[in-house]
Design a protein around this motif. Sequence first.
Motif, PDB file in Angstrom:
ATOM      1  N   GLN A  63       8.951  -0.041   7.238  1.00 25.23           N
ATOM      2  CA  GLN A  63       8.437   1.094   6.477  1.00 25.23           C
ATOM      3  C   GLN A  63       9.576   1.875   5.821  1.00 25.23           C
ATOM      4  O   GLN A  63      10.745   1.737   6.200  1.00 25.23           O
ATOM      5  N   GLY A  90      -0.351   7.727   6.483  1.00 28.58           N
ATOM      6  CA  GLY A  90       0.941   7.060   6.465  1.00 28.58           C
ATOM      7  C   GLY A  90       2.051   8.032   6.815  1.00 28.58           C
ATOM      8  O   GLY A  90       2.937   8.319   6.008  1.00 28.58           O
ATOM      9  N   ALA A 156       0.622   4.904   0.850  1.00 30.54           N
ATOM     10  CA  ALA A 156       0.630   3.441   0.882  1.00 30.54           C
ATOM     11  C   ALA A 156      -0.350   2.957  -0.171  1.00 30.54           C
ATOM     12  O   ALA A 156      -1.340   3.631  -0.471  1.00 30.54           O
ATOM     13  N   PHE A 209       4.640   1.225  -3.519  1.00 25.99           N
ATOM     14  CA  PHE A 209       4.483   1.641  -2.128  1.00 25.99           C
ATOM     15  C   PHE A 209       4.241   0.414  -1.254  1.00 25.99           C
ATOM     16  O   PHE A 209       3.775  -0.628  -1.736  1.00 25.99           O
ATOM     17  N   VAL A 210       4.511   0.559   0.034  1.00 22.63           N
ATOM     18  CA  VAL A 210       4.113  -0.475   0.988  1.00 22.63           C
ATOM     19  C   VAL A 210       2.588  -0.539   0.988  1.00 22.63           C
ATOM     20  O   VAL A 210       1.914   0.433   0.639  1.00 22.63           O
ATOM     21  N   LEU A 212      -1.332  -0.420   1.988  1.00 23.58           N
ATOM     22  CA  LEU A 212      -2.171   0.324   2.923  1.00 23.58           C
ATOM     23  C   LEU A 212      -3.004  -0.672   3.711  1.00 23.58           C
ATOM     24  O   LEU A 212      -3.906  -1.326   3.179  1.00 23.58           O
TER      25      LEU A 212
END
Length: 219
Positions: A63, A90, A156, A209-210, A212
């Motif tokens: 993350q 998040g 996310a 973004f990473v 979700l």
Amino acid sequence: MNERVPDFNNLRADMVRYQLAGRGIFDSRVLEAMDRVPRERFIPEHLAGEAYEDYPLPIGWGQTISQPYIVALMAQALQLEGRERVLDIGTGSGYAAAVLASLALEVFSIERIPELAEQARRNLERAGFSQVHVRCGDGTLGWPEAAPFDGICVAAGAPAVPETLKQQLAVGGRLIIPVGSEHSVQRLVCITRRTDADFEREDFGDVRFVPLLGEQGWS
């Protein structure tokens, strides 16, 4: 010889002046919050010297902590005035939750990785943000017993806006979330609930973004 300790106050002030105000962040309350929250306390100690650089940083478990500009942009989009209850999806290291807590009355934050949730609790407690409640769980399902929320911030990228989060938004409330069909590139969108059944959408451009993960996110 001891290494020189960075002057975090000056670095933070420069970050606010050049990275935020200099690039269009205009909400004075957001600028003040970003100048108040010590980002160096929410990243691994060996990266403290990079706390106020204009890029995301790794915080473990695959993350990252978002770059300061994105945190400020999302906070500004929520248009908080200080009386709101906000849902933060998040939690990560707790930095964005701390910024939101500087702008709102109360923050409920969900992190899916147990180790990060516990680390965020410690970081927030040490930094004095007692109005943030952190729990581990599936952020795509929200926090129904604490709903409705005046603002929801999702850190996310989702394939679509989770319907559960939309339904936990108060009328007049705003939901900011990255949305896209790919894991790596999304559009940052803001959903405003005008009535029980009426939602308005605004686009803030490309972000990364990473993903979700969860029942109403990526599997």
